[in-house]
Design a protein around this motif. Structure first.
Motif, PDB file in Angstrom:
ATOM      1  N   GLY A  62      11.429 -45.276  17.634  1.00 29.67           N
ATOM      2  CA  GLY A  62      11.079 -45.357  16.219  1.00 29.67           C
ATOM      3  C   GLY A  62       9.722 -44.766  15.927  1.00 29.67           C
ATOM      4  N   GLU A  63       9.458 -44.560  14.641  1.00 33.44           N
ATOM      5  CA  GLU A  63       8.155 -44.087  14.191  1.00 33.44           C
ATOM      6  C   GLU A  63       7.094 -45.142  14.494  1.00 33.44           C
ATOM      7  N   ARG A  64       5.860 -44.714  14.603  1.00 37.91           N
ATOM      8  CA  ARG A  64       4.769 -45.671  14.716  1.00 37.91           C
ATOM      9  C   ARG A  64       4.710 -46.513  13.444  1.00 37.91           C
ATOM     10  N   ARG A 200       9.836 -46.540  22.651  1.00 36.34           N
ATOM     11  CA  ARG A 200       9.426 -45.133  22.590  1.00 36.34           C
ATOM     12  C   ARG A 200       9.018 -44.746  21.181  1.00 36.34           C
ATOM     13  N   HIS A 201       7.850 -44.080  21.082  1.00 36.25           N
ATOM     14  CA  HIS A 201       7.414 -43.510  19.811  1.00 36.25           C
ATOM     15  C   HIS A 201       8.112 -42.169  19.604  1.00 36.25           C
ATOM     16  N   LEU A 202       8.574 -41.924  18.391  1.00 42.13           N
ATOM     17  CA  LEU A 202       9.109 -40.613  18.047  1.00 42.13           C
ATOM     18  C   LEU A 202       7.967 -39.655  17.717  1.00 42.13           C
ATOM     19  N   THR A 203       8.223 -38.366  17.942  1.00 37.59           N
ATOM     20  CA  THR A 203       7.231 -37.371  17.586  1.00 37.59           C
ATOM     21  C   THR A 203       7.181 -37.214  16.068  1.00 37.59           C
ATOM     22  N   LYS A 204       6.171 -36.520  15.566  1.00 35.60           N
ATOM     23  CA  LYS A 204       6.069 -36.274  14.135  1.00 35.60           C
ATOM     24  C   LYS A 204       7.256 -35.428  13.663  1.00 35.60           C
ATOM     25  N   PRO A 205       7.735 -35.632  12.438  1.00 31.79           N
ATOM     26  CA  PRO A 205       8.945 -34.957  11.950  1.00 31.79           C
ATOM     27  C   PRO A 205       8.725 -33.469  11.653  1.00 31.79           C
ATOM     28  N   ALA A 211      17.335 -35.815  16.427  1.00 27.47           N
ATOM     29  CA  ALA A 211      17.613 -36.217  17.799  1.00 27.47           C
ATOM     30  C   ALA A 211      16.607 -35.647  18.785  1.00 27.47           C
ATOM     31  N   ARG A 212      15.949 -34.562  18.412  1.00 29.18           N
ATOM     32  CA  ARG A 212      14.986 -33.924  19.303  1.00 29.18           C
ATOM     33  C   ARG A 212      13.593 -34.557  19.212  1.00 29.18           C
ATOM     34  N   ARG A 213      13.408 -35.506  18.327  1.00 28.69           N
ATOM     35  CA  ARG A 213      12.090 -36.108  18.144  1.00 28.69           C
ATOM     36  C   ARG A 213      11.716 -37.074  19.252  1.00 28.69           C
ATOM     37  N   GLY A 214      12.641 -37.337  20.148  1.00 23.37           N
ATOM     38  CA  GLY A 214      12.325 -38.197  21.274  1.00 23.37           C
ATOM     39  C   GLY A 214      11.566 -37.470  22.357  1.00 23.37           C
TER      40      GLY A 214
END
Length: 214
Positions: A62-64, A200-205, A211-214
């Motif tokens: 998820g997002e921070r 897990r933190h997701l990367t910035k959008p 799906a690639r934000r992981g």
């Protein structure tokens, strides 16, 4: 088998990979091979039906600031009370080992867990294995984690966030460096018959596919 638990602001999900067969005498870092003909089929032992299984890794992404820690502690609170986190169906109470580099046990984890009515005698906080210290390393963190598992026999381990295990020597953006660590965590889960939940933190959008934000 990759069931999805939930979405919070389109960014929070839980995935459970299927368990990998392992020799009972294997070590976390050793090579392990086995002929398929020598394996006996075993039923999946669920901590939480279709979501958290003994001997596997699971991931909550998820997002921070989207509530990952609250969700993880809500899951832990229910399981320590012996309840299904969704249905409240009665389950066997589980011992949970919680490792966090971002949250103070006394100021954050304890009051949130109490508010969620978790059983404090079944939540164990591991403060050394996940460390942002410059001297930390995956090897030392894994040794601490395995020692804690041997001592507590926890059924669920929560690493919040999991990338605090990486240390300065591992680049979290390169799969070639993170996959070996995930393999070792998977083997640790198998050997100790527990589920390891990775936060897990997701990367910035900035990428085109979520799906690639992981």
């Amino acid at each position: 088998m990759i069931p999805q638990l939930a979405t919070m602001n389109d960014a929070l999900s839980l995935h459970t990979p299927s368990p990998l067969p392992a020799d009972a005498d294997a070590t976390v870092t050793g090579t392990d091979i086995v002929y398929l003909a020598d394996l006996q089929p075993q039923p999946v032992e669920w901590l939480w039906q279709h979501r958290l299984a003994a001997g596997t890794l699971a991931m909550l992404s998820g997002e921070r600031g989207s509530g990952k820690t609250w969700v993880a502690l809500a899951i832990a609170a229910a399981l320590t009370r012996g309840r299904d986190p969704f249905t409240c169906e009665k389950l066997k109470p589980a011992t949970v080992l919680y490792a966090s580099a971002e949250h103070s046990p006394a100021q954050v984890i304890q009051p949130r867990f109490a508010g969620l009515r978790g059983e404090p005698a079944r939540l164990i906080v591991l403060r050394k294995a996940v460390s942002a210290s410059s001297v930390s390393s995956p090897d030392s963190a894994l040794r601490d984690l395995e020692h804690a598992l041997r001592k507590t026999q926890a059924q669920l381990v929560i690493l919040d966030p999991w990338d605090s295990l990486l240390g300065l020597e591992v680049d979290g953006d390169h799969a070639a460096q993170t996959h070996p660590l995930l393999d070792r965590l998977a083997r640790l889960a198998e050997l100790h018959h527990c589920c390891i939940l990775l936060i897990r933190h997701l990367t910035k959008p900035t990428v085109s596919r979520p799906a690639r934000r992981g």
